[in-house]
Design an enzyme around this catalytic site. Structure first.
Site, PDB file in Angstrom:
ATOM      1  N   HIS A 110       0.814  -1.220   0.000  1.00  0.00           N
ATOM      2  CA  HIS A 110       0.000   0.000   0.000  1.00  0.00           C
ATOM      3  C   HIS A 110       0.843   1.264   0.000  1.00  0.00           C
ATOM      4  O   HIS A 110       0.457   2.272  -0.578  1.00  0.00           O
ATOM      5  CB  HIS A 110      -0.986  -0.028   1.170  1.00  0.00           C
ATOM      6  CG  HIS A 110      -2.175  -0.865   0.837  1.00  0.00           C
ATOM      7  ND1 HIS A 110      -2.281  -2.172   1.220  1.00  0.00           N
ATOM      8  CD2 HIS A 110      -3.259  -0.589   0.081  1.00  0.00           C
ATOM      9  CE1 HIS A 110      -3.407  -2.661   0.737  1.00  0.00           C
ATOM     10  NE2 HIS A 110      -4.020  -1.734   0.045  1.00  0.00           N
ATOM     11  N   CYS A 146      -9.298  -2.493 -10.734  1.00  0.00           N
ATOM     12  CA  CYS A 146      -8.805  -1.373  -9.929  1.00  0.00           C
ATOM     13  C   CYS A 146      -7.508  -1.725  -9.216  1.00  0.00           C
ATOM     14  O   CYS A 146      -6.980  -0.919  -8.465  1.00  0.00           O
ATOM     15  CB  CYS A 146      -9.862  -0.896  -8.940  1.00  0.00           C
ATOM     16  SG  CYS A 146     -10.331  -2.147  -7.740  1.00  0.00           S
ATOM     17  N   GLU A 187     -11.376 -10.349  -5.651  1.00  0.00           N
ATOM     18  CA  GLU A 187      -9.958 -10.318  -5.282  1.00  0.00           C
ATOM     19  C   GLU A 187      -9.535 -11.572  -4.525  1.00  0.00           C
ATOM     20  O   GLU A 187      -8.472 -11.599  -3.919  1.00  0.00           O
ATOM     21  CB  GLU A 187      -9.608  -9.037  -4.531  1.00  0.00           C
ATOM     22  CG  GLU A 187     -10.458  -8.709  -3.334  1.00  0.00           C
ATOM     23  CD  GLU A 187     -10.067  -7.382  -2.668  1.00  0.00           C
ATOM     24  OE1 GLU A 187      -8.999  -6.835  -2.947  1.00  0.00           O
ATOM     25  OE2 GLU A 187     -10.864  -6.919  -1.826  1.00  0.00           O
ATOM     26  N   ARG A 243     -15.435   2.246  -1.769  1.00  0.00           N
ATOM     27  CA  ARG A 243     -15.342   0.908  -1.184  1.00  0.00           C
ATOM     28  C   ARG A 243     -15.562   1.006   0.316  1.00  0.00           C
ATOM     29  O   ARG A 243     -15.025   1.899   0.966  1.00  0.00           O
ATOM     30  CB  ARG A 243     -13.957   0.332  -1.483  1.00  0.00           C
ATOM     31  CG  ARG A 243     -13.751  -1.058  -0.895  1.00  0.00           C
ATOM     32  CD  ARG A 243     -12.464  -1.659  -1.345  1.00  0.00           C
ATOM     33  NE  ARG A 243     -11.313  -1.018  -0.737  1.00  0.00           N
ATOM     34  CZ  ARG A 243     -10.061  -1.319  -1.051  1.00  0.00           C
ATOM     35  NH1 ARG A 243      -9.803  -2.225  -1.982  1.00  0.00           N
ATOM     36  NH2 ARG A 243      -9.050  -0.717  -0.465  1.00  0.00           N
ATOM     37  N   ARG A 285       1.927  -9.791  -0.647  1.00  0.00           N
ATOM     38  CA  ARG A 285       2.180  -8.640  -1.510  1.00  0.00           C
ATOM     39  C   ARG A 285       3.182  -7.658  -0.914  1.00  0.00           C
ATOM     40  O   ARG A 285       3.675  -6.777  -1.600  1.00  0.00           O
ATOM     41  CB  ARG A 285       0.857  -7.931  -1.843  1.00  0.00           C
ATOM     42  CG  ARG A 285       0.125  -7.407  -0.651  1.00  0.00           C
ATOM     43  CD  ARG A 285      -1.308  -7.013  -1.003  1.00  0.00           C
ATOM     44  NE  ARG A 285      -1.416  -5.647  -1.465  1.00  0.00           N
ATOM     45  CZ  ARG A 285      -2.572  -5.032  -1.685  1.00  0.00           C
ATOM     46  NH1 ARG A 285      -3.713  -5.668  -1.522  1.00  0.00           N
ATOM     47  NH2 ARG A 285      -2.612  -3.798  -2.084  1.00  0.00           N
ATOM     48  N   ARG A 345     -10.659   4.327  -1.502  1.00  0.00           N
ATOM     49  CA  ARG A 345     -10.322   3.452  -0.372  1.00  0.00           C
ATOM     50  C   ARG A 345     -10.728   4.152   0.922  1.00  0.00           C
ATOM     51  O   ARG A 345      -9.978   4.946   1.480  1.00  0.00           O
ATOM     52  CB  ARG A 345      -8.822   3.162  -0.364  1.00  0.00           C
ATOM     53  CG  ARG A 345      -8.335   2.272  -1.518  1.00  0.00           C
ATOM     54  CD  ARG A 345      -6.845   2.040  -1.436  1.00  0.00           C
ATOM     55  NE  ARG A 345      -6.389   0.927  -2.256  1.00  0.00           N
ATOM     56  CZ  ARG A 345      -5.799   1.060  -3.441  1.00  0.00           C
ATOM     57  NH1 ARG A 345      -5.610   2.249  -3.959  1.00  0.00           N
ATOM     58  NH2 ARG A 345      -5.412  -0.012  -4.111  1.00  0.00           N
ATOM     59  N   ASN A 386      -4.377  -6.846  -7.020  1.00  0.00           N
ATOM     60  CA  ASN A 386      -3.273  -6.929  -6.047  1.00  0.00           C
ATOM     61  C   ASN A 386      -3.505  -8.095  -5.094  1.00  0.00           C
ATOM     62  O   ASN A 386      -2.648  -8.943  -4.886  1.00  0.00           O
ATOM     63  CB  ASN A 386      -3.155  -5.636  -5.230  1.00  0.00           C
ATOM     64  CG  ASN A 386      -3.119  -4.408  -6.108  1.00  0.00           C
ATOM     65  OD1 ASN A 386      -2.659  -4.474  -7.228  1.00  0.00           O
ATOM     66  ND2 ASN A 386      -3.629  -3.297  -5.601  1.00  0.00           N
ATOM     67  N   ASP A 387      -4.704  -8.127  -4.523  1.00  0.00           N
ATOM     68  CA  ASP A 387      -4.996  -9.236  -3.609  1.00  0.00           C
ATOM     69  C   ASP A 387      -5.259 -10.522  -4.376  1.00  0.00           C
ATOM     70  O   ASP A 387      -4.903 -11.608  -3.917  1.00  0.00           O
ATOM     71  CB  ASP A 387      -6.200  -8.889  -2.716  1.00  0.00           C
ATOM     72  CG  ASP A 387      -5.758  -8.073  -1.512  1.00  0.00           C
ATOM     73  OD1 ASP A 387      -4.717  -8.411  -0.919  1.00  0.00           O
ATOM     74  OD2 ASP A 387      -6.429  -7.077  -1.186  1.00  0.00           O
TER      75      ASP A 387
HETATM   76  C1  PEP Z   1      -6.524  -4.897  -4.851  1.00  0.00           C
HETATM   77  O1  PEP Z   1      -6.404  -5.754  -3.969  1.00  0.00           O
HETATM   78  O2  PEP Z   1      -6.156  -5.065  -6.028  1.00  0.00           O
HETATM   79  C2  PEP Z   1      -7.110  -3.592  -4.530  1.00  0.00           C
HETATM   80  C3  PEP Z   1      -7.376  -2.705  -5.456  1.00  0.00           C
HETATM   81  O3  PEP Z   1      -7.341  -3.300  -3.222  1.00  0.00           O
HETATM   82  P1  PEP Z   1      -6.182  -2.889  -2.179  1.00  0.00           P
HETATM   83  O4  PEP Z   1      -4.919  -2.681  -2.993  1.00  0.00           O
HETATM   84  O5  PEP Z   1      -6.619  -1.666  -1.507  1.00  0.00           O
HETATM   85  O6  PEP Z   1      -6.116  -4.068  -1.301  1.00  0.00           O
HETATM   86 MG    MG Z   2      -7.484  -5.567  -2.097  1.00  0.00          MG
END
Ligand code: PEP
Ligand code: MG
Length: 545
Positions: free
Chosen positions: A188, A500, A429, A329, A463, A293, A452-453
């Site tokens: 993040h 996203c 995700e 979200r 990650r 977020r 990402n997740d």
């Molecule tokens: C993701 O997981 O791809 C996502 C957009 O949410 P975050 O990065 O906030 O976990």
């Molecule tokens: Mg996520």
């Protein structure tokens, strides 16, 4: 010259003085001894009294505004401050001639190490508490303000790692670049640095204290920090007009609506975590907000923000965006996004697989109810969609929908206006959600792929952990397959699907995403122009950007 290599996570080249921040307290040897033990002792006791009073007031205020459970942390801190395990060794050091601040720091460090070595996750988590208490006590004693990451002059900030909340507060005018010892491109902190347009390097390994204050050139695209660069390196970058890492995106900021050959509209939206970022996104040509977020709003409080406080932020955000679509979200806390007042009692040995995101909200239905009520109220002021993070099974979405129904009933009874048809969609995700996409598409108003997740859970690779980033760096085949399954299910059900996660701005992944039927890419404000450029090149058949 010293060359430090890491992972480049936010492009751009900057040059400036390094400012190294360490979380641990530094005691000056000159402060360590000297002074009269008696006055040092009374300074220590006075400091404890001040801090105890501060904690009592904070606890009382929190109890009134947020509730008993939220206020508990202040009681814990007070108890730690009064505990003999803390006071005795500190007083002993002072009696032996050590200055009060140095004695507090030494005891704090000792206890923090003790806690951090414990197996029990609850006790382990107390390390941060003891560090917080001792830092605060020292600040009280020397009369300085709480240390914020604000700087009088522009700096290249170097740190072990920053929390997402700290990154969000960085002033991009003063923080020219960022280099951290830990992290990965999907962490993040890296995502936020990109979003703030701060050239950054993560996973740079142990940074020596000696780099503090030295001149450097940071190349965020190559992931290199040149400390005391040679005249040749300076010249090399000067010749390139510091454009080495900058994407050539001029002319791709705004302009025409994008369509595929089949006539489908492709939209470039932005991800944001604050009103500041929303404004930056608009200025960069975002057609909407694909992911707000909301957890970053929650991080700014030491208790749960009230319905009214949340409502005002959501309403301002919608009014800023006018008629453009905005997807907010619901709270995605837990794992790497810890919110102290919410997560403090959780003793999870594996937080990324634990009670995070929607799971945490369903365990605290009152919190979700309040957030949904604030969101429904805000829906009257713009084009709002609400998105639920980390849905893994259908029942989770159904539970959220039942709470949303109660919220609507409550608002109706109270005569408060809202949009009845505000869409409630979900993030895809987890591999489970992608594999169940057919069924979930019947329940969700839309899908957004959180790659990402999705990548972290599919590849079983944290990650945040640089040593396994080789598994996640390019879009892995298995992730591509899950994206394809999700996009197909969405198309069949006639619901929209966007991306996203960070893959949305990855120029190697964009052609695949568009061909798979993704119609909206939501990216950091700083990535909008580059993403638009890649999309235009792909749609016009000119390929490589
Ligand atoms: C993701 O997981 O791809 C996502 C957009 O949410 P975050 O990065 O906030 O976990
Ligand atoms: Mg996520």
């Amino acid at each position: 010259m010293e060359i430090i290599r890491g992972t480049g996570v936010a492009e751009g080249v900057v040059c400036g003085k390094i400012r190294l921040i360490r979380r641990r307290i530094q005691t000056q040897p000159s402060q360590k001894y000297g002074g009269d033990p008696e006055s040092e002792m009374s300074a220590f006791r006075r400091g404890c009294d001040v801090l105890t009073a501060e904690l009592t007031v904070l606890g009382r205020k929190t109890k009134e505004t947020a509730g008993e459970a939220e206020a508990e942390i202040f009681d814990i801190h007070r108890m730690m401050l009064e505990d003999e395990g803390f006071t005795e060794p500190t007083e002993h050091r002072i009696k032996n001639g050590m200055g009060a601040q140095a004695a507090i720091a030494e005891t704090g460090r000792e206890l923090a190490e003790l806690f951090s070595a414990m197996d029990d996750p609850y006790m382990k988590a107390r390390e941060a508490d003891i560090r917080g208490i001792t830092e605060r006590l020292i600040r009280i004693l020397n009369g300085t303000e709480e240390m914020k990451l604000t700087f009088d002059t522009p700096v290249i900030l170097a740190a072990e790692e920053l929390t997402p909340a700290q990154t969000l507060e960085l002033d991009s005018e003063r923080v020219l670049g960022l280099v951290t010892e830990k992290g990965s491109s999907n962490s993040h902190t890296a995502i936020l640095a990109r979003s703030l347009g701060i050239p950054s390097i993560t996973a740079a390994g142990n940074l020596s204290d000696t780099i503090d204050g030295r001149e450097a050139i940071l190349d965020g695209a190559r992931g290199i920090l040149y400390v005391d660069p040679t005249p040749e390196i300076v010249e090399e970058y000067r010749n390139a007009e510091y454009a080495a890492g900058k994407p050539d995106t001029e002319g791709f900021m705004h302009n025409e609506v994008l369509h595929t050959k089949g006539g489908k509209q492709i939209r470039i939206f932005a991800n944001a975590g604050s009103l500041r970022e929303v404004k930056a996104a608009l200025a960069a040509g975002a057609e909407g907000i694909g992911l707000f977020r909301s957890e970053f709003l929650f991080m700014q409080y030491d208790r749960c923000p009230t319905e009214e406080e949340q409502f005002q932020v959501y309403r301002d955000l919608l009014q800023t965006m006018g008629e453009r679509e905005v997807t907010i979200r619901t709270l995605d806390a837990g794992a790497d996004k810890q919110i102290p007042w919410l997560n403090r009692d959780m003793c999870e040995s594996n937080p990324a697989l634990g009670l995070r995101a929607v799971r945490l909200c369903l365990a605290n239905p009152r919190l979700l109810y309040t957030q949904l009520r604030a969101l429904y109220r805000a829906s009257a002021y713009g084009n709002l969609r609400v998105m639920i993070p980390l849905i893994t099974i259908r029942e989770e979405l159904e539970q959220v929908q039942r709470i949303a129904e109660n919220v609507r009933t409550g608002l109706k009874n109270d005569g408060i206006s809202y949009k009845e048809a505000m869409p409630i969609g979900m993030m895809v995700e987890t591999p489970s959600a992608a594999l169940l996409a057919d069924k979930l598409a019947k329940k969700a108003a839309f899908f957004s792929l959180g790659t990402n997740d999705l990548t972290q859970y599919t590849m079983a690779a944290d990650r945040e952990n640089a040593s396994v980033s080789y598994l996640t760096e390019c879009m892995p085949e298995a992730v591509a397959e899950l994206i394809r399954i999700t996009a197909e299910a969405a198309a069949k059900a006639g619901i929209s699907v966007s991306v996203c996660g960070e893959l949305a701005s990855d120029k190697n992944a964009i052609p695949f995403l568009l061909d798979a039927g993704i119609t909206t890419l939501s990216v950091s404000p700083g990535q909008i122009a580059g993403t638009r450029k890649t999309v235009i090149r792909h749609l016009s058949g000119t390929g490589e950007s």
